[in-house]
Design an enzyme around this catalytic site. Sequence first.
Site, PDB file in Angstrom:
ATOM      1  N   GLU A   1       0.674  -1.125  -0.324  1.00 36.31           N
ATOM      2  CA  GLU A   1       0.123  -0.158  -0.313  1.00 36.31           C
ATOM      3  C   GLU A   1       0.938   1.242   0.292  1.00 36.31           C
ATOM      4  OE1 GLU A   1      -2.293  -3.280   0.931  1.00 36.31           O
ATOM      5  OE2 GLU A   1      -0.570  -3.018   1.933  1.00 36.31           O
TER       6      GLU A   1
ATOM      7  N   PRO B   1      -0.527   1.478   6.428  1.00 33.70           N
ATOM      8  CA  PRO B   1       0.552   0.997   5.831  1.00 33.70           C
ATOM      9  C   PRO B   1       0.879   2.941   5.021  1.00 33.70           C
ATOM     10  CG  PRO B   1       0.625  -0.909   5.771  1.00 33.70           C
ATOM     11  CD  PRO B   1      -1.411  -0.008   6.212  1.00 33.70           C
TER      12      PRO B   1
ATOM     13  N   HIS C   1     -11.513  -5.873   7.594  1.00 28.23           N
ATOM     14  CA  HIS C   1     -12.271  -6.083   6.323  1.00 28.23           C
ATOM     15  C   HIS C   1     -13.772  -5.011   6.608  1.00 28.23           C
ATOM     16  CE1 HIS C   1      -9.624  -8.736   5.532  1.00 28.23           C
ATOM     17  NE2 HIS C   1      -9.946  -9.241   4.364  1.00 28.23           N
TER      18      HIS C   1
END
Length: 338
Positions: free
Chosen positions: A60, A89, A129
């Site tokens: 990311e 990140p 998620h």
Amino acid sequence: MTAMNLIQALNSALDVMLEHDPNVLIFGEDVGYFGGVFRVTDKLQEKYGATRCFDTPISEGGIIATAIGMGAYGLRPVAEIQFADYILPAYDQLVSEAARLRYRSGGEFSAPITVRSPYGGGIFGGQTHSQSPEAIFAHVTGLKTVIPSNPYDAKGLLIAAIECDDPVIFLEPKRIYNGPFDGRPDTQVKTWAGHPQADVPEGHYTVPLGKAAIAREGDEVTVLAYGTMVHVALAGIADSGVDAELIDLRSIVPLDIDTIVASVKKTGRCVIFHEASRFGGFGAELSALVQERCFDHLQSPIDRVAGWDMPYPHAFEWDYFPGPRRLAEALKRAMEYN
């Protein structure tokens, strides 16, 4: 006009911009050949080639850093982070580089990047998620944060985001990708068919960033919501019997404070409704802004209905998810003050 769900509307926006502007390109994990885990980028690589729509490593920070460099060079990258939970990140790149590039270069460079990401719960995705991190982006000067609630707005807002010369975090409520959601697990609407905001123009159009919509007019309480919670709020208002006015913020930065203030001055009451945790959530900022501007007009305390202050619980998702009942109770509480 074509009837679309949220996924199709977002795909249409990307298709329009890839065709309209040769500087637009799309990349992220699984967005190319596979078409994205939610199919938002389906068939775009096939149509425009692997240099305009391509896959990246699982990094990311690398995805966002690459987007910033491309933007500074003059391109308009659309980077997908597969789930909003995975964006941390890359947070330093967004805060220290993308958000500050225009200012630190004295306007010589900008970061016209759009970061798309599915966010929020309701699909039993578990703790990694399902989170709603919009408040951490709203806090960063230089970033815009957009959250659509329906297909028509989603396409227009995404095109506006891609055309914006500053970085935009575009959060897509995955609970309503395929249909509106009223907050009741046993009555989930499976399709946008017949919904007035499912009729989407096929070509280019924009919905301005920073302009809220009045999703329901009313006179007794103002409800502020965005994304999935707009639909849950409509159900809660119907259950409460209160004539509430519902404001769909559409973007939280820039924020349409004028529409909010006009509504609260009319109703004299305000309930803020969002999925993210209550403590430190964006609702706290909304509450402060309303109190500062509407104090003399308020007839009851400002109330916040939100997720619990805990990590997103997989097993107890429906207890965590703020539903129509909790909003209805808040609306009734507001009406107890004369």
